[in-house]
Motif scaffolding. Structure first.
Motif, PDB file in Angstrom:
ATOM      1  N   GLN A 422      29.250  37.005  22.486  1.00 10.87           N
ATOM      2  CA  GLN A 422      29.236  37.844  21.285  1.00 10.87           C
ATOM      3  C   GLN A 422      30.169  39.032  21.437  1.00 10.87           C
ATOM      4  OE1 GLN A 422      25.111  38.662  20.575  1.00 10.87           O
ATOM      5  NE2 GLN A 422      24.777  36.665  19.605  1.00 10.87           N
ATOM      6  N   ALA A 423      30.308  39.542  22.662  1.00 14.29           N
ATOM      7  CA  ALA A 423      31.130  40.746  22.872  1.00 14.29           C
ATOM      8  C   ALA A 423      32.614  40.429  22.756  1.00 14.29           C
ATOM      9  CB  ALA A 423      30.839  41.353  24.241  1.00 14.29           C
ATOM     10  N   ALA A 424      33.043  39.315  23.296  1.00 13.51           N
ATOM     11  CA  ALA A 424      34.487  39.032  23.315  1.00 13.51           C
ATOM     12  C   ALA A 424      34.737  37.530  23.238  1.00 13.51           C
ATOM     13  CB  ALA A 424      35.093  39.602  24.596  1.00 13.51           C
ATOM     14  N   PRO A 425      34.475  36.929  22.070  1.00 12.86           N
ATOM     15  CA  PRO A 425      34.598  35.468  21.987  1.00 12.86           C
ATOM     16  C   PRO A 425      35.994  34.955  22.344  1.00 12.86           C
ATOM     17  CG  PRO A 425      34.268  36.441  19.797  1.00 12.86           C
ATOM     18  CD  PRO A 425      34.082  37.524  20.792  1.00 12.86           C
ATOM     19  N   GLU A 426      37.029  35.778  22.114  1.00 14.19           N
ATOM     20  CA  GLU A 426      38.398  35.306  22.384  1.00 14.19           C
ATOM     21  C   GLU A 426      38.808  35.566  23.827  1.00 14.19           C
ATOM     22  OE1 GLU A 426      40.058  33.472  20.325  1.00 14.19           O
ATOM     23  OE2 GLU A 426      38.400  33.724  18.914  1.00 14.19           O
ATOM     24  N   GLY A 427      38.223  36.611  24.425  1.00 10.87           N
ATOM     25  CA  GLY A 427      38.702  36.998  25.757  1.00 10.87           C
ATOM     26  C   GLY A 427      37.681  36.700  26.839  1.00 10.87           C
ATOM     27  N   LEU A 428      37.051  35.548  26.766  1.00 10.51           N
ATOM     28  CA  LEU A 428      36.021  35.235  27.761  1.00 10.51           C
ATOM     29  C   LEU A 428      36.631  34.997  29.141  1.00 10.51           C
ATOM     30  CD1 LEU A 428      33.727  32.911  25.651  1.00 10.51           C
ATOM     31  CD2 LEU A 428      33.044  35.045  26.765  1.00 10.51           C
ATOM     32  N   PRO A 429      35.913  35.389  30.191  1.00  8.78           N
ATOM     33  CA  PRO A 429      36.401  35.078  31.547  1.00  8.78           C
ATOM     34  C   PRO A 429      36.479  33.555  31.711  1.00  8.78           C
ATOM     35  CG  PRO A 429      34.500  36.567  31.593  1.00  8.78           C
ATOM     36  CD  PRO A 429      34.622  36.083  30.196  1.00  8.78           C
ATOM     37  N   ASN A 430      37.180  33.103  32.731  1.00  9.41           N
ATOM     38  CA  ASN A 430      37.300  31.655  32.931  1.00  9.41           C
ATOM     39  C   ASN A 430      35.976  31.033  33.342  1.00  9.41           C
ATOM     40  OD1 ASN A 430      40.144  32.952  33.995  1.00  9.41           O
ATOM     41  ND2 ASN A 430      40.345  31.206  32.636  1.00  9.41           N
ATOM     42  N   GLN A 431      35.147  31.796  34.035  1.00  5.66           N
ATOM     43  CA  GLN A 431      33.811  31.306  34.380  1.00  5.66           C
ATOM     44  C   GLN A 431      32.867  32.492  34.468  1.00  5.66           C
ATOM     45  OE1 GLN A 431      33.806  28.647  37.730  1.00  5.66           O
ATOM     46  NE2 GLN A 431      31.803  27.822  37.248  1.00  5.66           N
ATOM     47  N   TYR A 432      31.678  32.352  33.935  1.00  7.67           N
ATOM     48  CA  TYR A 432      30.721  33.467  33.928  1.00  7.67           C
ATOM     49  C   TYR A 432      29.322  32.892  33.912  1.00  7.67           C
ATOM     50  CZ  TYR A 432      31.331  32.294  29.002  1.00  7.67           C
ATOM     51  OH  TYR A 432      31.454  31.591  27.833  1.00  7.67           O
ATOM     52  N   PHE A 433      28.499  33.393  34.803  1.00 12.15           N
ATOM     53  CA  PHE A 433      27.159  32.830  34.938  1.00 12.15           C
ATOM     54  C   PHE A 433      26.281  33.780  35.734  1.00 12.15           C
ATOM     55  CE2 PHE A 433      30.010  31.225  38.246  1.00 12.15           C
ATOM     56  CZ  PHE A 433      29.326  31.520  39.419  1.00 12.15           C
ATOM     57  N   ALA A 434      25.010  33.445  35.819  1.00 10.62           N
ATOM     58  CA  ALA A 434      24.076  34.256  36.596  1.00 10.62           C
ATOM     59  C   ALA A 434      23.652  33.476  37.829  1.00 10.62           C
ATOM     60  CB  ALA A 434      22.857  34.598  35.742  1.00 10.62           C
ATOM     61  N   THR A 461      38.216  35.590  36.767  1.00  9.29           N
ATOM     62  CA  THR A 461      39.451  35.298  36.056  1.00  9.29           C
ATOM     63  C   THR A 461      40.329  34.492  36.999  1.00  9.29           C
ATOM     64  OG1 THR A 461      39.229  37.416  34.942  1.00  9.29           O
ATOM     65  CG2 THR A 461      41.398  36.361  34.849  1.00  9.29           C
ATOM     66  N   THR A 462      40.779  33.343  36.532  1.00  4.81           N
ATOM     67  CA  THR A 462      41.553  32.462  37.398  1.00  4.81           C
ATOM     68  C   THR A 462      42.283  31.452  36.529  1.00  4.81           C
ATOM     69  OG1 THR A 462      41.401  30.733  39.089  1.00  4.81           O
ATOM     70  CG2 THR A 462      39.485  31.000  37.692  1.00  4.81           C
ATOM     71  N   ASP A 463      43.331  30.846  37.063  1.00  2.00           N
ATOM     72  CA  ASP A 463      43.884  29.730  36.295  1.00  2.00           C
ATOM     73  C   ASP A 463      43.810  28.425  37.062  1.00  2.00           C
ATOM     74  OD1 ASP A 463      45.838  30.230  38.070  1.00  2.00           O
ATOM     75  OD2 ASP A 463      47.497  30.287  36.635  1.00  2.00           O
ATOM     76  N   ASP A 464      43.363  28.466  38.296  1.00  2.00           N
ATOM     77  CA  ASP A 464      43.302  27.210  39.032  1.00  2.00           C
ATOM     78  C   ASP A 464      42.026  27.076  39.878  1.00  2.00           C
ATOM     79  OD1 ASP A 464      43.705  28.897  41.233  1.00  2.00           O
ATOM     80  OD2 ASP A 464      45.871  28.643  41.098  1.00  2.00           O
ATOM     81  N   PHE A 465      41.214  28.107  39.939  1.00  2.00           N
ATOM     82  CA  PHE A 465      39.942  28.104  40.679  1.00  2.00           C
ATOM     83  C   PHE A 465      40.121  28.025  42.203  1.00  2.00           C
ATOM     84  CE2 PHE A 465      38.854  27.174  36.383  1.00  2.00           C
ATOM     85  CZ  PHE A 465      37.713  27.930  36.178  1.00  2.00           C
ATOM     86  N   MET A 466      41.379  27.961  42.657  1.00  2.00           N
ATOM     87  CA  MET A 466      41.628  28.004  44.102  1.00  2.00           C
ATOM     88  C   MET A 466      41.586  29.460  44.556  1.00  2.00           C
ATOM     89  SD  MET A 466      42.273  24.898  45.144  1.00  2.00           S
ATOM     90  CE  MET A 466      43.459  24.732  46.470  1.00  2.00           C
ATOM     91  N   THR A 467      42.085  30.344  43.692  1.00  2.00           N
ATOM     92  CA  THR A 467      41.939  31.775  43.909  1.00  2.00           C
ATOM     93  C   THR A 467      41.393  32.346  42.601  1.00  2.00           C
ATOM     94  OG1 THR A 467      44.167  32.222  43.121  1.00  2.00           O
ATOM     95  CG2 THR A 467      43.923  31.919  45.487  1.00  2.00           C
ATOM     96  N   ALA A 468      40.693  33.451  42.697  1.00  2.00           N
ATOM     97  CA  ALA A 468      40.113  34.035  41.480  1.00  2.00           C
ATOM     98  C   ALA A 468      39.892  35.518  41.714  1.00  2.00           C
ATOM     99  CB  ALA A 468      38.784  33.362  41.155  1.00  2.00           C
ATOM    100  N   THR A 469      39.984  36.304  40.640  1.00  4.79           N
ATOM    101  CA  THR A 469      39.613  37.711  40.776  1.00  4.79           C
ATOM    102  C   THR A 469      38.377  37.969  39.925  1.00  4.79           C
ATOM    103  OG1 THR A 469      41.216  38.184  39.060  1.00  4.79           O
ATOM    104  CG2 THR A 469      41.872  38.717  41.282  1.00  4.79           C
ATOM    105  N   TRP A 470      37.557  38.934  40.351  1.00  2.28           N
ATOM    106  CA  TRP A 470      36.375  39.246  39.543  1.00  2.28           C
ATOM    107  C   TRP A 470      36.835  39.924  38.270  1.00  2.28           C
ATOM    108  CZ3 TRP A 470      34.990  44.399  38.591  1.00  2.28           C
ATOM    109  CH2 TRP A 470      35.604  45.352  39.400  1.00  2.28           C
ATOM    110  N   THR A 471      36.167  39.610  37.185  1.00  2.00           N
ATOM    111  CA  THR A 471      36.607  40.099  35.881  1.00  2.00           C
ATOM    112  C   THR A 471      36.078  41.508  35.627  1.00  2.00           C
ATOM    113  OG1 THR A 471      36.464  37.825  35.131  1.00  2.00           O
ATOM    114  CG2 THR A 471      36.669  39.504  33.427  1.00  2.00           C
ATOM    115  N   ARG A 472      36.974  42.367  35.137  1.00  2.00           N
ATOM    116  CA  ARG A 472      36.574  43.746  34.789  1.00  2.00           C
ATOM    117  C   ARG A 472      35.863  43.693  33.438  1.00  2.00           C
ATOM    118  NH1 ARG A 472      39.246  42.927  39.440  1.00  2.00           N
ATOM    119  NH2 ARG A 472      40.033  44.836  40.370  1.00  2.00           N
ATOM    120  N   LEU A 473      34.593  43.363  33.444  1.00  2.00           N
ATOM    121  CA  LEU A 473      33.839  43.279  32.192  1.00  2.00           C
ATOM    122  C   LEU A 473      33.576  44.685  31.658  1.00  2.00           C
ATOM    123  CD1 LEU A 473      31.113  40.580  32.975  1.00  2.00           C
ATOM    124  CD2 LEU A 473      33.158  40.328  31.571  1.00  2.00           C
TER     125      LEU A 473
END
Ligand code: XMP
Length: 510
Positions: A422-434, A461-473
Motif C-alpha cells: 500500500q505504501a509504494a506499489p510501484e517501488g517495492l523491494p525485490n523481496q520482502y518478508f517476515a 534490493t537486488t537484480d540477481d539474488f547472488m548479491t543484495a543490499t538491504w532496502t532503505r524502507l
C-alpha cells in the motif's frame, strides 16, 4: 552470431558474468577450464574469452590453469580476479599474497586512460575480494588501474588485446562494471550485440519437445515465478503430457494455497493436482532445529509426496523442476564451495522413482526467467511476483517449526507485505518478508506484561539474488508494520528490521 567464451576456474560468478554479457545482447557460453582446448577455442569462433575468478592461488598444486596457448590464439582475453592473476602468471608475470593484506568489499578504484575504461570516471567504486595480487607485470603489459592496497588493480597489453582486472566488474557493487564488460565485448572484441533473450524460450521449448516426446512429466508447482515459468514452458512444449502437482506443505504464506490453485486451474487450464500435506510435513519436522536438516527434510518429503502422487497418476516418466541457476550454484557445483543446500537441489533423495529430471531454467537467473515468462505471455502479476523459496516458511521460522509459530509468522508476514504494497506499489523491494526468530522478549501491553516472539522484517534490493543490499524502507512504513504486527498478532511483542546485505548474510535467514 557473435559469442564470448566464459572460461570457468571454479568461482561463484561464471553464470553471473555470462548473464551480464547476455544482457548486452551478446551470447555467452560457459566452459570449465579443463573441458576445452586452445584449438577448440580457435575453431569455435569465439570473439573473446573471459577468465573467471576462483578461490585458488595460481601457484597452488591443485590450481586450475588453462594452457598459455590460449593467449596466442589471437582473440582478446579478459581475466577477472583469479583470472587476472592467472593471465599474469601465464604471460610471465608474478603473483604474490598482497603486500598490505587482502581487500574485501567496496574499494576506491583509480583508472588510467584505456579502451577498457572508456566512459569510466578516473575514480569510482569497485568490488574486491582477493588475497593474492599481481606483483610483477608480464612483459608487454602495463598497469591501468590501482586501489590503495593494489598497485595493479588492472593491466593491459593493448597490442595483443589481453586485459586483466583484479576487481569484479560483474557484480552490481562495481559502479562501472557493466561499462567495463561493454568495452571489452564491443570495443575490444568487436561484437555487434544482436542476440535476443526470446530466442532462449523458443530454443528451450523446441529442445524439450524433442527430448520429452511421448513422455508424461510431473512438475512440482509452487506458484512461485520459477515453477510457474517452468510449467508454462513445458506446457507449450508437451501440452497435456504435463501434470502439475501442487504440494501444500503447510509452509505457505497466508491464503497462498487457494490462490495458486485458482490461478492455475482457471487461468492456465493446466492439469493440476493439489495435495494437502501439512500434517505430514509438520510431523517430519517435529523437534528439528538445524537449518540444513530442515531443508533436507522438506526437500525429501516433497519428492516422496511427488512419488506417491506419481504412482496414483499412472505412468509418469520424468520429474520436472523450476530450479534456477542461483539454486544450483549455492548448493555447490564443480569447484565452487557449498553455501547452503536449496531444497529443489540438495534435498533430492538418491533413489527416485522417475527415469529423468527436467530442469528447463537451470542455466538462468531470476531476471532472465522473468523475461522468458513475459515472452511466453504469462500475466505480469505472476511474472513479477516476489520469489518465495521452495521450503517456504520453513526457512523463516527459526528453531523448531510448529503450527503455532507458523500461524504467527503468516499473520505478521501478511501485514508487512500489505503495508509495503500500500505504501509504494510501484517501488517495492525485490523481496520482502517476515521471519519469526526463536527468541522471546518482554513487552508491555496496557497494564499487562507480555513475553512474546520477536519478528524480523527483511527487505532486499537486488537484480540477481547472488548479491543484495538491504532496502532503505521509509520509517513510516516500518513504524506502521511494527505497530500493526504487535497490535494484531497476539504472541509477537517485538519487531526488528534486518539491515544486513548479501554477502555477508544471505537473503533468507536459514
Ligand atoms: P539466499 O537466502 O540464498 O536466497 O540468499 C536467494 C534467493 O533464493 C531464494 N531461496 C530459495 N529458493 N529453494 C528455492 O526455490 C530454496 O531452498 C531457497 N532458499 C532460498 C530466496 O528466497 C531468495 O530469493
Amino acid at each position: 552470431m557473435d559469442k564470448i567464451l566464459v572460461l570457468n576456474f571454479g568461482g561463484q560468478y561464471d553464470q553471473l558474468i555470462a548473464r551480464r554479457i547476455r544482457a548486452l545482447h551478446v551470447f555467452a557460453e560457459i566452459k570449465n577450464y579443463n573441458k576445452i582446448t586452445p584449438d577448440e577455442i580457435r575453431q569455435a569462433g569465439y570473439r573473446g574469452v573471459v577468465f573467471t575468478g576462483g578461490p585458488h592461488s595460481v601457484y597452488a598444486d591443485d590450481a586450475p590453469r588453462c594452457s598459455a596457448a590460449v593467449l596466442s590464439i589471437g582473440i582478446p582475453v579478459l581475466g577477472i580476479c583469479y583470472g587476472h592473476q592467472l593471465l599474469a602468471f601465464l604471460a610471465g608475470g608474478a603473483v604474490m599474497p598482497a603486500e598490505s593484506g587482502s581487500e574485501y568489499g567496496r574499494t576506491q578504484l583509480t583508472v588510467k586512460e584505456n579502451v577498457l575504461f572508456s566512459g569510466v570516471p578516473q575514480t569510482s567504486v569497485c568490488w574486491m575480494s582477493h588475497t593474492d595480487a599481481v606483483q610483477t607485470l608480464p612483459p608487454g603489459f602495463s598497469a591501468i588501474a590501482r586501489t590503495e592496497h593494489c598497485a595493479c588493480a588492472a593491466m593491459a597489453d593493448d597490442e595483443r588485446k589481453l586485459y586483466g582486472v583484479q576487481f569484479h566488474p560483474e557484480v552490481t557493487h562495481t559502479a562501472y562494471g557493466t561499462r567495463v564488460l561493454e568495452n571489452f565485448v564491443f570495443r575490444v572484441c568487436g561484437c555487434k550485440g544482436d542476440w535476443q533473450m526470446d530466442d532462449v524460450a523458443e530454443t528451450t521449448i523446441r529442445h524439450y519437445r524433442e527430448v520429452l516426446r511421448g513422455k508424461r512429466v510431473l512438475l512440482g508447482l509452487s506458484g512461485g515465478v520459477d515453477s510457474s515459468v517452468a510449467a508454462a514452458l513445458l506446457h507449450r512444449a508437451i501440452g497435456d503430457n504435463l501434470v502439475c502437482v501442487f504440494v501444500d506443505h503447510g509452509l505457505l504464506r497466508k491464503g497462498e494455497g487457494d490462490f495458486v490453485e485458482r490461478t492455475f486451474r482457471e487461468k492456465f487450464g493446466l492439469q493440476l493436482v493439489r495435495v494437502n500435506a501439512e500434517a505430514r510435513f509438520l510431523a517430519a519436522l517435529r523437534g528439528v532445529t538445524d537449518p540444513e536438516a530442515k531443508r533436507k527434510i522438506i526437500g525429501a518429503e516433497f519428492v516422496r509426496v511427488f512419488e506417491e502422487e506419481a504412482k496414483k497418476l499412472g505412468q509418469i516418466d520424468v520429474l520436472a523442476q523450476g530450479t534456477i541457476y542461483p539454486d544450483v550454484i549455492e548448493s555447490g557445483k564443480g569447484d565452487a564451495a557449498t553455501i547452503k543446500s536449496h531444497h529443489n537441489v540438495g534435498g533430492l533423495p538418491e533413489q527416485m522413482a522417475f527415469s529423468g529430471v527436467a530442469e528447463p531454467l537451470r542455466d538462468l537467473f531470476k531476471d532472465e526467467v522473468r523475461a522468458i515468462g513475459e515472452a511466453l505471455g504469462l500475466p505480469r502479476a505472476l511474472v513479477w511476483r516476489q520469489p518465495f523459496p521452495g521450503p517456504g516458511l520453513g526457512v523463516r521460522v527459526l528453531g523448531e517449526i510448529t503450527g503455532e509459530k507458523l500461524g504467527l509468522l503468516r499473520e505478521a508476514d501478511a501485514i508487512f507485505r500489505e503495508v509495503l504494497e500500500q505504501a509504494a506499489p510501484e517501488g517495492l523491494p525485490n523481496q520482502y518478508f517476515a521471519v519469526l526468530t526463536d527468541s522471546r522478549s518482554v513487552g508491555v501491553m496496557g497494564d499487562e506484561r507480555t513475553y512474546g516472539y520477536t519478528v524480523a522484517l527483511r527487505a532486499v534490493t537486488t537484480d540477481d539474488f547472488m548479491t543484495a543490499t538491504w532496502t532503505r524502507l521509509p520509517y513510516d512504513a516500518l513504524e506502521l508494520a511494527s505497530s500493526r504486527i504487535t497490535n494484531e498478532v497476539k504472541g509477537i511483542s517485538r519487531v526488528v528490521y534486518d539491515i544486513t546485505s548479501k554477502p555477508p548474510a544471505t537473503v533468507e535467514w536459514e
